[in-house]
Design a protein around this motif. Sequence first.
Motif, PDB file in Angstrom:
ATOM      1  N   GLU A  52       0.815  -1.211   0.000  1.00 30.73           N
ATOM      2  CA  GLU A  52       0.000   0.000   0.000  1.00 30.73           C
ATOM      3  C   GLU A  52       0.850   1.263   0.000  1.00 30.73           C
ATOM      4  O   GLU A  52       0.473   2.272  -0.615  1.00 30.73           O
ATOM      5  CB  GLU A  52      -0.925   0.009   1.224  1.00 30.73           C
ATOM      6  N   GLU A  53       1.996   1.208   0.688  1.00 37.72           N
ATOM      7  CA  GLU A  53       2.886   2.370   0.745  1.00 37.72           C
ATOM      8  C   GLU A  53       4.224   1.993   0.107  1.00 37.72           C
ATOM      9  O   GLU A  53       4.334   1.934  -1.110  1.00 37.72           O
ATOM     10  CB  GLU A  53       3.045   2.830   2.189  1.00 37.72           C
ATOM     11  N   THR A  54       5.220   1.685   0.940  1.00 36.70           N
ATOM     12  CA  THR A  54       6.524   1.225   0.445  1.00 36.70           C
ATOM     13  C   THR A  54       7.141   0.289   1.477  1.00 36.70           C
ATOM     14  O   THR A  54       6.757   0.321   2.652  1.00 36.70           O
ATOM     15  CB  THR A  54       7.508   2.401   0.225  1.00 36.70           C
ATOM     16  N   PRO A  55       8.118  -0.539   1.081  1.00 38.00           N
ATOM     17  CA  PRO A  55       8.817  -1.352   2.072  1.00 38.00           C
ATOM     18  C   PRO A  55       9.478  -0.505   3.160  1.00 38.00           C
ATOM     19  O   PRO A  55       9.540  -0.913   4.323  1.00 38.00           O
ATOM     20  CB  PRO A  55       9.851  -2.102   1.230  1.00 38.00           C
ATOM     21  N   ALA A  56       9.978   0.685   2.801  1.00 39.26           N
ATOM     22  CA  ALA A  56      10.586   1.561   3.809  1.00 39.26           C
ATOM     23  C   ALA A  56       9.541   2.026   4.813  1.00 39.26           C
ATOM     24  O   ALA A  56       9.783   2.051   6.027  1.00 39.26           O
ATOM     25  CB  ALA A  56      11.243   2.763   3.139  1.00 39.26           C
ATOM     26  N   ALA A  57       8.350   2.391   4.332  1.00 37.99           N
ATOM     27  CA  ALA A  57       7.283   2.832   5.224  1.00 37.99           C
ATOM     28  C   ALA A  57       6.821   1.695   6.126  1.00 37.99           C
ATOM     29  O   ALA A  57       6.382   1.928   7.256  1.00 37.99           O
ATOM     30  CB  ALA A  57       6.107   3.360   4.413  1.00 37.99           C
ATOM     31  N   ALA A  58       6.926   0.463   5.635  1.00 43.11           N
ATOM     32  CA  ALA A  58       6.551  -0.698   6.440  1.00 43.11           C
ATOM     33  C   ALA A  58       7.619  -1.048   7.473  1.00 43.11           C
ATOM     34  O   ALA A  58       7.410  -1.922   8.315  1.00 43.11           O
ATOM     35  CB  ALA A  58       6.289  -1.900   5.540  1.00 43.11           C
ATOM     36  N   GLY A  59       8.764  -0.369   7.405  1.00 43.54           N
ATOM     37  CA  GLY A  59       9.848  -0.628   8.358  1.00 43.54           C
ATOM     38  C   GLY A  59      10.599  -1.910   8.120  1.00 43.54           C
ATOM     39  O   GLY A  59      11.251  -2.440   9.025  1.00 43.54           O
ATOM     40  N   ILE A  60      10.548  -2.443   6.902  1.00 44.57           N
ATOM     41  CA  ILE A  60      11.248  -3.702   6.604  1.00 44.57           C
ATOM     42  C   ILE A  60      12.759  -3.442   6.568  1.00 44.57           C
ATOM     43  O   ILE A  60      13.221  -2.577   5.834  1.00 44.57           O
ATOM     44  CB  ILE A  60      10.771  -4.280   5.267  1.00 44.57           C
ATOM     45  N   PRO A  61      13.541  -4.176   7.351  1.00 47.52           N
ATOM     46  CA  PRO A  61      14.993  -3.927   7.429  1.00 47.52           C
ATOM     47  C   PRO A  61      15.684  -4.133   6.084  1.00 47.52           C
ATOM     48  O   PRO A  61      15.265  -4.969   5.261  1.00 47.52           O
ATOM     49  CB  PRO A  61      15.474  -4.965   8.460  1.00 47.52           C
ATOM     50  N   LEU A  62      16.753  -3.396   5.875  1.00 47.11           N
ATOM     51  CA  LEU A  62      17.485  -3.488   4.617  1.00 47.11           C
ATOM     52  C   LEU A  62      18.095  -4.865   4.396  1.00 47.11           C
ATOM     53  O   LEU A  62      18.201  -5.319   3.255  1.00 47.11           O
ATOM     54  CB  LEU A  62      18.589  -2.419   4.570  1.00 47.11           C
ATOM     55  N   ASP A  63      18.493  -5.549   5.476  1.00 46.87           N
ATOM     56  CA  ASP A  63      19.085  -6.870   5.274  1.00 46.87           C
ATOM     57  C   ASP A  63      18.065  -7.868   4.726  1.00 46.87           C
ATOM     58  O   ASP A  63      18.405  -8.747   3.936  1.00 46.87           O
ATOM     59  CB  ASP A  63      19.726  -7.396   6.561  1.00 46.87           C
ATOM     60  N   VAL A  64      16.794  -7.699   5.104  1.00 46.90           N
ATOM     61  CA  VAL A  64      15.735  -8.541   4.543  1.00 46.90           C
ATOM     62  C   VAL A  64      15.535  -8.211   3.076  1.00 46.90           C
ATOM     63  O   VAL A  64      15.438  -9.102   2.217  1.00 46.90           O
ATOM     64  CB  VAL A  64      14.410  -8.344   5.318  1.00 46.90           C
ATOM     65  N   LEU A  65      15.472  -6.932   2.749  1.00 54.86           N
ATOM     66  CA  LEU A  65      15.303  -6.514   1.355  1.00 54.86           C
ATOM     67  C   LEU A  65      16.482  -6.975   0.500  1.00 54.86           C
ATOM     68  O   LEU A  65      16.299  -7.382  -0.653  1.00 54.86           O
ATOM     69  CB  LEU A  65      15.159  -4.996   1.272  1.00 54.86           C
ATOM     70  N   ASP A  66      17.683  -6.936   1.064  1.00 52.45           N
ATOM     71  CA  ASP A  66      18.863  -7.389   0.320  1.00 52.45           C
ATOM     72  C   ASP A  66      18.776  -8.879  -0.003  1.00 52.45           C
ATOM     73  O   ASP A  66      19.153  -9.313  -1.093  1.00 52.45           O
ATOM     74  CB  ASP A  66      20.138  -7.101   1.119  1.00 52.45           C
ATOM     75  N   ARG A  67      18.286  -9.670   0.943  1.00 52.43           N
ATOM     76  CA  ARG A  67      18.133 -11.102   0.695  1.00 52.43           C
ATOM     77  C   ARG A  67      17.130 -11.354  -0.426  1.00 52.43           C
ATOM     78  O   ARG A  67      17.354 -12.185  -1.314  1.00 52.43           O
ATOM     79  CB  ARG A  67      17.687 -11.838   1.970  1.00 52.43           C
ATOM     80  N   VAL A  68      16.025 -10.656  -0.368  1.00 49.74           N
ATOM     81  CA  VAL A  68      15.003 -10.808  -1.411  1.00 49.74           C
ATOM     82  C   VAL A  68      15.547 -10.345  -2.761  1.00 49.74           C
ATOM     83  O   VAL A  68      15.309 -10.976  -3.793  1.00 49.74           O
ATOM     84  CB  VAL A  68      13.731 -10.019  -1.045  1.00 49.74           C
ATOM     85  N   ALA A  69      16.304  -9.255  -2.749  1.00 45.17           N
ATOM     86  CA  ALA A  69      16.896  -8.742  -3.989  1.00 45.17           C
ATOM     87  C   ALA A  69      17.852  -9.764  -4.593  1.00 45.17           C
ATOM     88  O   ALA A  69      17.854  -9.990  -5.815  1.00 45.17           O
ATOM     89  CB  ALA A  69      17.625  -7.426  -3.720  1.00 45.17           C
ATOM     90  N   ASN A  70      18.660 -10.389  -3.749  1.00 48.85           N
ATOM     91  CA  ASN A  70      19.599 -11.410  -4.247  1.00 48.85           C
ATOM     92  C   ASN A  70      18.866 -12.598  -4.854  1.00 48.85           C
ATOM     93  O   ASN A  70      19.308 -13.170  -5.861  1.00 48.85           O
ATOM     94  CB  ASN A  70      20.514 -11.876  -3.111  1.00 48.85           C
ATOM     95  N   ALA A  92      13.800  -1.775  -7.918  1.00 48.33           N
ATOM     96  CA  ALA A  92      13.209  -0.471  -7.614  1.00 48.33           C
ATOM     97  C   ALA A  92      12.065  -0.609  -6.619  1.00 48.33           C
ATOM     98  O   ALA A  92      11.972   0.155  -5.645  1.00 48.33           O
ATOM     99  CB  ALA A  92      12.715   0.195  -8.902  1.00 48.33           C
ATOM    100  N   TYR A  93      11.199  -1.585  -6.814  1.00 45.79           N
ATOM    101  CA  TYR A  93      10.049  -1.746  -5.926  1.00 45.79           C
ATOM    102  C   TYR A  93      10.474  -2.203  -4.533  1.00 45.79           C
ATOM    103  O   TYR A  93       9.885  -1.792  -3.529  1.00 45.79           O
ATOM    104  CB  TYR A  93       9.047  -2.731  -6.533  1.00 45.79           C
ATOM    105  N   LEU A  94      11.489  -3.050  -4.454  1.00 47.87           N
ATOM    106  CA  LEU A  94      11.984  -3.466  -3.143  1.00 47.87           C
ATOM    107  C   LEU A  94      12.546  -2.285  -2.363  1.00 47.87           C
ATOM    108  O   LEU A  94      12.367  -2.189  -1.143  1.00 47.87           O
ATOM    109  CB  LEU A  94      13.067  -4.537  -3.302  1.00 47.87           C
ATOM    110  N   TYR A  95      13.219  -1.380  -3.078  1.00 46.74           N
ATOM    111  CA  TYR A  95      13.869  -0.255  -2.406  1.00 46.74           C
ATOM    112  C   TYR A  95      13.041   1.031  -2.500  1.00 46.74           C
ATOM    113  O   TYR A  95      13.568   2.130  -2.531  1.00 46.74           O
ATOM    114  CB  TYR A  95      15.278  -0.073  -2.961  1.00 46.74           C
ATOM    115  N   SER A  96      11.692   0.824  -2.549  1.00 45.26           N
ATOM    116  CA  SER A  96      10.710   1.883  -2.288  1.00 45.26           C
ATOM    117  C   SER A  96      10.526   2.924  -3.386  1.00 45.26           C
ATOM    118  O   SER A  96      10.107   4.053  -3.113  1.00 45.26           O
ATOM    119  CB  SER A  96      11.018   2.576  -0.950  1.00 45.26           C
ATOM    120  N   TRP A  97      10.804   2.548  -4.639  1.00 42.68           N
ATOM    121  CA  TRP A  97      10.451   3.427  -5.747  1.00 42.68           C
ATOM    122  C   TRP A  97       8.993   3.201  -6.121  1.00 42.68           C
ATOM    123  O   TRP A  97       8.450   2.121  -5.917  1.00 42.68           O
ATOM    124  CB  TRP A  97      11.358   3.163  -6.953  1.00 42.68           C
ATOM    125  N   PRO A  98       8.334   4.217  -6.689  1.00 43.11           N
ATOM    126  CA  PRO A  98       6.926   4.060  -7.077  1.00 43.11           C
ATOM    127  C   PRO A  98       6.779   3.233  -8.349  1.00 43.11           C
ATOM    128  O   PRO A  98       7.771   2.864  -8.989  1.00 43.11           O
ATOM    129  CB  PRO A  98       6.474   5.507  -7.318  1.00 43.11           C
TER     130      PRO A  98
END
Length: 285
Positions: A53-71, A119-125
């Motif tokens: 609904e907003e962004t992963p950053a707004a949801a407070g998802i830690p960067l290490d989690v986003l990095d794992r998903v990105a990999n 882009a979507y993982l790191y909170s771009w629209p």
Amino acid sequence: MVTGQVSENPESRFSALLAGAARLPGVRIDREAYLRTALARHCSEDDVRRAMEETPAAAGIPLDVLDRVANESIRYETAKVSALSAAAGIPGFIAMPATVPADLAQYVGHMLRIAQKLAYLYSWPDLFSADNDDLDDATKGVLTLFFGVMFGTQSANAAVGKVAGMISEQVAKKLPQQALTKGVVYPIVKKVAQYLGVEMTKQTFAKSVSKAIPLVGAAVSGGLTYATFRPMSKRLKTHLSGLELAKPFGSQVITGEVIRDEDSPAAGQAKIPQPGREWRVLRRR
């Protein structure tokens, strides 16, 4: 005559390639569907919903989690594009005129796929309009800059940072159209597109050589794709994850604000900042 001039213009050649690849089936990523699938195994249902609904950053998802998903996404797209490239290398020299343009188009298509996912993982629209098959100028501009980052151009790095800053400041859910089409970022987009047009021509030549011998060419073509696609994707991931836009709201630092440490015995008392010091504000949901 005009057609000949356009075909010799690296910027126009890249723009045409980008637009053509964006029309290929399966290239466009549904932002909400991707975030739901990619984050489901790593985050709570509430966090996934807020990220959509907003962004992963707004949801407070830690960067290490986003990095794992990105990999995970990079591994998937790299394996897929390498296999397709190897398959396209099998026909050999006689089929080269047909296979090389198709191979390049699907390669760029997978670059578009991984660029959207990161882009979507790191909170771009949302980068694509749901009701428009063609790329608008702002989307074309930001994708050009993303490709520039993947190819290692410093001007693209700086421009992506500026665009991310605008999105972060405005808390925007759309790309800054003015900056990407007429503003300070636009001249950089044009220069990066020209550079990419030249680089894509070099890649086409390299792939043409790799396809000259059947079977051997297939292995070389797949290996060449793997050797280029993965590090370029990693480069974009590293850059996007380091931007302020990607950081969970709870980890941002604001200078000169009052902090209340809820874990401290004196949690009910406000601490007064001293001159020259920075105070960390924990935004709690």
